[in-house]
Design a protein around this motif. Structure first.
Motif, short mmCIF file in Angstrom:
data_model
loop_
_atom_site.label_atom_id
_atom_site.label_comp_id
_atom_site.label_asym_id
_atom_site.label_seq_id
_atom_site.Cartn_x
_atom_site.Cartn_y
_atom_site.Cartn_z
N SER A 1 55.02 16.59 -1.53
CA SER A 1 56.20 15.98 -2.15
C SER A 1 57.45 16.83 -1.98
O SER A 1 58.56 16.34 -2.16
CB SER A 1 55.95 15.70 -3.63
OG SER A 1 55.80 16.91 -4.34
N PHE A 2 57.30 18.12 -1.63
CA PHE A 2 58.45 18.97 -1.37
C PHE A 2 58.77 19.03 0.12
O PHE A 2 59.59 19.81 0.56
CB PHE A 2 58.21 20.39 -1.90
CG PHE A 2 58.23 20.44 -3.40
CD1 PHE A 2 59.42 20.47 -4.10
CD2 PHE A 2 57.04 20.43 -4.12
CE1 PHE A 2 59.43 20.51 -5.49
CE2 PHE A 2 57.04 20.47 -5.51
CZ PHE A 2 58.24 20.51 -6.19
N GLU A 3 58.09 18.22 0.90
CA GLU A 3 58.23 18.11 2.34
C GLU A 3 57.75 19.36 3.09
O GLU A 3 58.15 19.61 4.22
CB GLU A 3 59.66 17.77 2.75
CG GLU A 3 59.71 17.10 4.10
CD GLU A 3 61.08 16.64 4.53
OE1 GLU A 3 61.23 16.38 5.72
OE2 GLU A 3 61.98 16.54 3.69
N CYS A 4 56.88 20.14 2.47
CA CYS A 4 56.20 21.19 3.22
C CYS A 4 55.45 20.45 4.32
O CYS A 4 54.81 19.43 4.04
CB CYS A 4 55.24 21.97 2.33
SG CYS A 4 56.06 22.75 0.92
N THR A 5 55.52 20.94 5.54
CA THR A 5 55.02 20.18 6.69
C THR A 5 53.91 20.94 7.41
O THR A 5 54.10 22.10 7.79
CB THR A 5 56.17 19.88 7.67
OG1 THR A 5 57.21 19.20 6.95
CG2 THR A 5 55.71 19.04 8.83
N PHE A 6 52.78 20.28 7.58
CA PHE A 6 51.63 20.87 8.26
C PHE A 6 51.01 19.83 9.17
O PHE A 6 51.19 18.62 8.98
CB PHE A 6 50.60 21.35 7.23
CG PHE A 6 51.09 22.48 6.37
CD1 PHE A 6 50.89 23.80 6.75
CD2 PHE A 6 51.78 22.22 5.20
CE1 PHE A 6 51.37 24.84 5.97
CE2 PHE A 6 52.26 23.26 4.41
CZ PHE A 6 52.05 24.57 4.80
N CYS A 7 50.23 20.29 10.14
CA CYS A 7 49.51 19.36 11.01
C CYS A 7 48.24 18.91 10.30
O CYS A 7 47.76 19.57 9.36
CB CYS A 7 49.19 20.00 12.36
SG CYS A 7 48.00 21.35 12.29
N ARG A 8 47.70 17.79 10.71
CA ARG A 8 46.49 17.23 10.10
C ARG A 8 45.33 18.22 10.16
O ARG A 8 44.58 18.37 9.20
CB ARG A 8 46.11 15.91 10.78
CG ARG A 8 44.89 15.26 10.16
CD ARG A 8 44.62 13.89 10.75
NE ARG A 8 44.52 13.93 12.20
CZ ARG A 8 43.38 13.97 12.88
NH1 ARG A 8 42.24 13.99 12.24
NH2 ARG A 8 43.38 14.00 14.19
N THR A 9 45.20 18.92 11.29
CA THR A 9 44.09 19.87 11.44
C THR A 9 44.16 20.97 10.39
O THR A 9 43.16 21.28 9.75
CB THR A 9 44.10 20.47 12.86
OG1 THR A 9 43.97 19.41 13.80
CG2 THR A 9 42.97 21.46 13.05
N CYS A 10 45.34 21.55 10.19
CA CYS A 10 45.47 22.61 9.18
C CYS A 10 45.21 22.06 7.77
O CYS A 10 44.52 22.70 6.97
CB CYS A 10 46.84 23.26 9.26
SG CYS A 10 47.02 24.40 10.66
N VAL A 11 45.74 20.88 7.46
CA VAL A 11 45.54 20.28 6.14
C VAL A 11 44.06 20.06 5.87
O VAL A 11 43.56 20.37 4.79
CB VAL A 11 46.33 18.96 6.00
CG1 VAL A 11 45.88 18.17 4.78
CG2 VAL A 11 47.81 19.25 5.93
#
Length: 102
Positions: free
Chosen positions: A26-36
Motif C-alpha cells: 500500500s506504500f508502493e514498495c515495489t518487488f518482483c513476484r519471485t522475491c515476494v
C-alpha cells in the motif's frame, strides 16, 4: 497516482510499466513476484503489509490524457536489498496474519 517504479527493490529485476510480475504494497514498495513469493513470504520488509499485483497504466489515450505517455512511469530506482535471515525473523509473527487483517 502510482509512480510505477522500474525495478524490484530487492533483486533489481527490471519491471517494465506493463509487467505482470510487479507487486506493490500500500506504500508502493515495489518487488518482483519471485522475491515476494520466495523470499518475502508476502510480507513487505518496509511496512509489514501484504502485496498485490501492480496495476498497469494504459498505453493508449482511451480517455483524455490518462495514459502512460502523458503520465510516464518513474525512472527512479529504489534499492533496498533484504537480508533473508533478518526478514525471516521480522516476518515470522506477521506471515500467518492475512494481509487484510495486519
Amino acid at each position: 497516482m502510482l509512480e510505477i517504479r522500474p525495478t524490484c527493490e530487492n533483486c533489481g529485476a527490471r519491471l517494465l510499466p506493463n509487467s505482470l510480475e510487479a507487486r506493490i504494497c500500500s506504500f508502493e514498495c515495489t518487488f518482483c513476484r519471485t522475491c515476494v513469493e520466495e523470499i518475502l513470504d508476502n510480507v513487505c520488509p518496509n511496512c509489514g503489509g501484504g502485496f498485490s499485483a501492480r496495476p498497469i497504466r494504459p498505453a493508449r489515450p482511451w480517455k483524455g490524457q490518462n495514459f502512460l505517455t502523458a503520465v510516464p512511469a518513474s525512472v527512479e530506482i529504489v534499492s533496498k536489498p533484504v537480508d533473508p535471515a533478518s526478514h525471516k525473523a521480522f516476518a515470522a509473527p506477521i506471515r500467518p496474519i492475512p494481509p487484510e487483517e495486519r
